[in-house]
Design an enzyme around this catalytic site. Structure first.
Site, PDB file in Angstrom:
ATOM      1  N   HIS A 188      46.473  51.173  57.117  1.00  0.00           N
ATOM      2  CA  HIS A 188      46.400  51.262  58.397  1.00  0.00           C
ATOM      3  C   HIS A 188      47.565  51.726  58.818  1.00  0.00           C
ATOM      4  O   HIS A 188      48.787  51.280  58.661  1.00  0.00           O
ATOM      5  CB  HIS A 188      46.169  49.822  58.909  1.00  0.00           C
ATOM      6  CG  HIS A 188      45.569  49.972  60.389  1.00  0.00           C
ATOM      7  ND1 HIS A 188      46.436  49.773  61.567  1.00  0.00           N
ATOM      8  CD2 HIS A 188      44.372  50.008  60.984  1.00  0.00           C
ATOM      9  CE1 HIS A 188      45.769  50.100  62.637  1.00  0.00           C
ATOM     10  NE2 HIS A 188      44.406  50.151  62.507  1.00  0.00           N
ATOM     11  N   GLU A 213      37.337  49.072  58.813  1.00  0.00           N
ATOM     12  CA  GLU A 213      36.528  49.952  58.765  1.00  0.00           C
ATOM     13  C   GLU A 213      35.550  49.572  57.187  1.00  0.00           C
ATOM     14  O   GLU A 213      34.320  49.837  57.174  1.00  0.00           O
ATOM     15  CB  GLU A 213      36.917  51.364  58.508  1.00  0.00           C
ATOM     16  CG  GLU A 213      37.458  51.991  59.464  1.00  0.00           C
ATOM     17  CD  GLU A 213      36.968  51.950  61.055  1.00  0.00           C
ATOM     18  OE1 GLU A 213      35.601  51.587  60.824  1.00  0.00           O
ATOM     19  OE2 GLU A 213      37.224  52.392  62.006  1.00  0.00           O
TER      20      GLU A 213
HETATM   21  N1  ACO Z   1      44.380  55.738  50.115  1.00  0.00           N
HETATM   22  C1  ACO Z   1      45.279  56.204  49.283  1.00  0.00           C
HETATM   23  N2  ACO Z   1      46.790  56.338  49.453  1.00  0.00           N
HETATM   24  C2  ACO Z   1      46.779  56.196  50.719  1.00  0.00           C
HETATM   25  C3  ACO Z   1      45.593  55.584  51.667  1.00  0.00           C
HETATM   26  C4  ACO Z   1      44.506  55.559  51.222  1.00  0.00           C
HETATM   27  N3  ACO Z   1      43.564  54.973  52.094  1.00  0.00           N
HETATM   28  N4  ACO Z   1      46.282  55.501  53.096  1.00  0.00           N
HETATM   29  C5  ACO Z   1      47.448  55.706  52.922  1.00  0.00           C
HETATM   30  N5  ACO Z   1      47.925  56.121  51.546  1.00  0.00           N
HETATM   31  C6  ACO Z   1      49.144  56.505  51.097  1.00  0.00           C
HETATM   32  C7  ACO Z   1      49.536  57.990  51.541  1.00  0.00           C
HETATM   33  O1  ACO Z   1      48.973  58.811  50.562  1.00  0.00           O
HETATM   34  C8  ACO Z   1      51.020  57.990  51.478  1.00  0.00           C
HETATM   35  O2  ACO Z   1      51.436  58.065  49.950  1.00  0.00           O
HETATM   36  P1  ACO Z   1      52.806  58.965  49.969  1.00  0.00           P
HETATM   37  O3  ACO Z   1      53.877  57.894  50.199  1.00  0.00           O
HETATM   38  O4  ACO Z   1      52.925  59.050  48.427  1.00  0.00           O
HETATM   39  O5  ACO Z   1      52.775  60.226  50.549  1.00  0.00           O
HETATM   40  C9  ACO Z   1      51.256  56.553  51.880  1.00  0.00           C
HETATM   41  O6  ACO Z   1      50.135  55.954  51.734  1.00  0.00           O
HETATM   42  C10 ACO Z   1      51.410  56.459  53.486  1.00  0.00           C
HETATM   43  O7  ACO Z   1      50.282  57.250  54.176  1.00  0.00           O
HETATM   44  P2  ACO Z   1      50.482  57.650  55.677  1.00  0.00           P
HETATM   45  O8  ACO Z   1      49.478  58.640  55.822  1.00  0.00           O
HETATM   46  O9  ACO Z   1      51.767  57.885  56.078  1.00  0.00           O
HETATM   47  O10 ACO Z   1      50.010  56.409  56.303  1.00  0.00           O
HETATM   48  P3  ACO Z   1      49.619  56.116  57.777  1.00  0.00           P
HETATM   49  O11 ACO Z   1      49.843  54.768  58.036  1.00  0.00           O
HETATM   50  O12 ACO Z   1      49.821  57.191  58.662  1.00  0.00           O
HETATM   51  O13 ACO Z   1      47.951  56.183  57.541  1.00  0.00           O
HETATM   52  C11 ACO Z   1      45.497  55.759  57.664  1.00  0.00           C
HETATM   53  C12 ACO Z   1      47.084  55.127  58.301  1.00  0.00           C
HETATM   54  C13 ACO Z   1      45.391  56.900  58.351  1.00  0.00           C
HETATM   55  C14 ACO Z   1      44.501  54.821  58.218  1.00  0.00           C
HETATM   56  C15 ACO Z   1      45.465  55.933  56.164  1.00  0.00           C
HETATM   57  O14 ACO Z   1      45.900  54.625  55.625  1.00  0.00           O
HETATM   58  C16 ACO Z   1      44.107  56.247  55.624  1.00  0.00           C
HETATM   59  O15 ACO Z   1      44.027  57.646  55.609  1.00  0.00           O
HETATM   60  N6  ACO Z   1      43.264  55.513  55.343  1.00  0.00           N
HETATM   61  C17 ACO Z   1      41.907  55.975  54.910  1.00  0.00           C
HETATM   62  C18 ACO Z   1      41.104  56.200  56.124  1.00  0.00           C
HETATM   63  C19 ACO Z   1      40.630  54.795  56.947  1.00  0.00           C
HETATM   64  O16 ACO Z   1      40.322  54.049  56.300  1.00  0.00           O
HETATM   65  N7  ACO Z   1      40.673  55.314  58.144  1.00  0.00           N
HETATM   66  C20 ACO Z   1      40.328  54.065  59.147  1.00  0.00           C
HETATM   67  C21 ACO Z   1      41.707  53.263  59.438  1.00  0.00           C
HETATM   68  S1  ACO Z   1      41.129  51.832  60.634  1.00  0.00           S
HETATM   69  C22 ACO Z   1      41.032  52.334  62.080  1.00  0.00           C
HETATM   70  O17 ACO Z   1      41.568  53.395  62.452  1.00  0.00           O
HETATM   71  C23 ACO Z   1      40.097  51.956  63.089  1.00  0.00           C
END
Ligand code: ACO
Length: 393
Positions: free
Chosen positions: A267, A325
């Protein structure tokens, strides 16, 4: 150059909810989510957001009554949904078109008073479940059906979908879900609604705009993919004959190695925990008296625990936790809602939050006009058309 006002970075002010990512806390109308969501009826939380206090018994009964009276499918909405289903329009577009048809039903009136805006809010909150349910029924070749007047909002939604009363566990679980997602700070759809309201447009237009923002997969679209991920792991497990733990571990490693993401984890704001996931997890447990639901929940929890463990190993320090989610998918699947109704069901709850924000912005706020950072060219020299030799940069 004009200097920016001191509050330039502050889009608006609200008393409705506060998201604290560092503490893993969500405050709704002054209450911690954990204290409010599992106890309150949805109507109590709606009243709380609209009035900044809990209702008395009489006020609650009045609100329930007014919402029940408005829980109808207007002719323009019915026509719009029928046309949408006939042409294969997807659920969120059908919902937005049906909401917009309310402009035909009740053309923008000259009455711009808070009472008139509140009446519109009640109508939209009451009708959203009717629209989502009617869409689902028409698509299944069934006629829309009106719920009995004496049941609450969550029960009425399930009745309008199925044409029969749902069991009390399912109603309570759905009500806890509604309370949990009713509001969440200045998220994209709420911000959209507030921007429209800040121009003194109207309630229907602001809610339709919010629905347009919610439709996007980066906002309201994740629970469907979270369920699809669980189903994919189970499908692969049947093929491979591995344990669920082993198959999940392999899936997580492959997904991350391929640059993919595990749906329902991570998140932007919540880094220690997503409080909504905890509340929904407990609400889903309330459904476990049914053996089929219990078995599904157990499998989902195995997938969750293995995913968290492997993510910690392959993405150390990223603080990836289960998000709302994942549990939304579990809970709505257990209740028996089809995946393409997950986002419309989110809208059935969130419309109450949107309307509270719209009222707050319209009557207590001012025009939202954030600053932009210009990154384009400066003071180019004008070249007449006949002198241009190549595309200008
Ligand atoms: N699975 C695997 N790796 C992940 C995930 C995930 N679900 N989420 C983040 N990471 C990793 C990224 O690859 C990144 O790795 P790196 O440092 O090696 O490059 C690191 O964690 C940070 O990722 P960011 O994209 O900078 O994190 P951000 O806070 O922007 O992303 C998000 C948040 C978009 C929710 C992300 O965690 C994601 O894509 N999750 C999956 C989709 C999801 O469940 N969405 C619903 C969220 S709840 C809501 O919005 C109501």
């Amino acid at each position: 150059m004009t200097s920016a006002p001191s509050d330039a970075l502050e889009a608006t002010r609200t008393r409705l909810s506060r998201v604290d990512g560092q503490a893993g806390e969500l405050i709704i109308g002054g209450f911690r989510l954990e204290d409010l969501a599992p106890r309150a009826t949805f109507e109590e939380v709606i009243f709380l957001l609209w009035n900044d206090r809990l209702p008395t018994a009489t006020e609650l009964a009045d609100l329930r009554d007014r919402l029940a009276q408005e829980r109808v499918l207007a002719p323009a909405a019915r026509d719009s949904l029928r046309a949408a289903v006939g042409r294969g329009v997807r659920s969120m577009d059908a919902l937005r078109l049906a909401v917009e048809s309310q402009a035909i039903e009740a053309p923008t009136a000259s009455d711009d008073s808070p009472a008139a805006w509140l009446a519109q809010a009640e109508r939209l909150v009451a009708r959203m479940p009717m629209l989502a349910a009617a869409y689902a029924r028409l698509r299944a070749g069934l006629e829309p059906i009106a719920p009995p007047r004496e049941i609450g909002h969550a029960a009425a939604y399930l009745y309008a979908l199925r044409g029969e009363l749902a069991d009390s566990h399912a109603v309570r679980a759905l009500e806890t879900y509604f309370n949990t997602v009713i509001d969440h700070g200045l998220n994209a759809s709420t911000f959209t609604a507030r921007v429209v309201a800040s121009t003194h447009s109207d309630m229907v237009a602001a809610v339709a705009a919010a629905l347009a923002a919610l439709k996007g997969p980066l906002h309201g679209g994740a629970p469907g993919p979270a369920l699809a991920m669980m189903e994919e792991i189970e499908r692969r497990q049947k093929e491979s004959g591995r344990s669920l733990e082993g198959e999940t571990e392999a899936y997580v490693r492959e997904t991350v190695a391929g640059g993919g993401r595990l749906m329902g984890f991570g998140h932007r704001v919540y880094k220690v925990r997503d409080p909504r996931a905890d509340v929904l997890g407990r609400a889903a447990d309330g459904l476990a008296s049914d053996p089929e639901r219990a078995a599904f929940l157990n499998r989902a929890k195995v997938i969750e625990q293995v995913t968290l463990r492997v993510l910690e190993e392959v993405k150390p320090g990223r603080q990836l936790r289960t998000n709302v989610e994942f549990y939304t998918a579990m809970l709505l699947q257990c209740i028996g809602l089809p995946p393409d109704l997950f986002t419309p069901t989110f809208a059935v709850a969130r419309v109450a939050g949107w309307t509270a924000h719209i009222l707050e912005q319209r009557f207590d706020g001012r025009l939202i006009r954030p600053l932009e950072v210009y990154i384009g060219a400066e003071r180019r020299a004008w070249v007449p058309l006949e002198s241009r030799q190549h595309a200008e940069g």
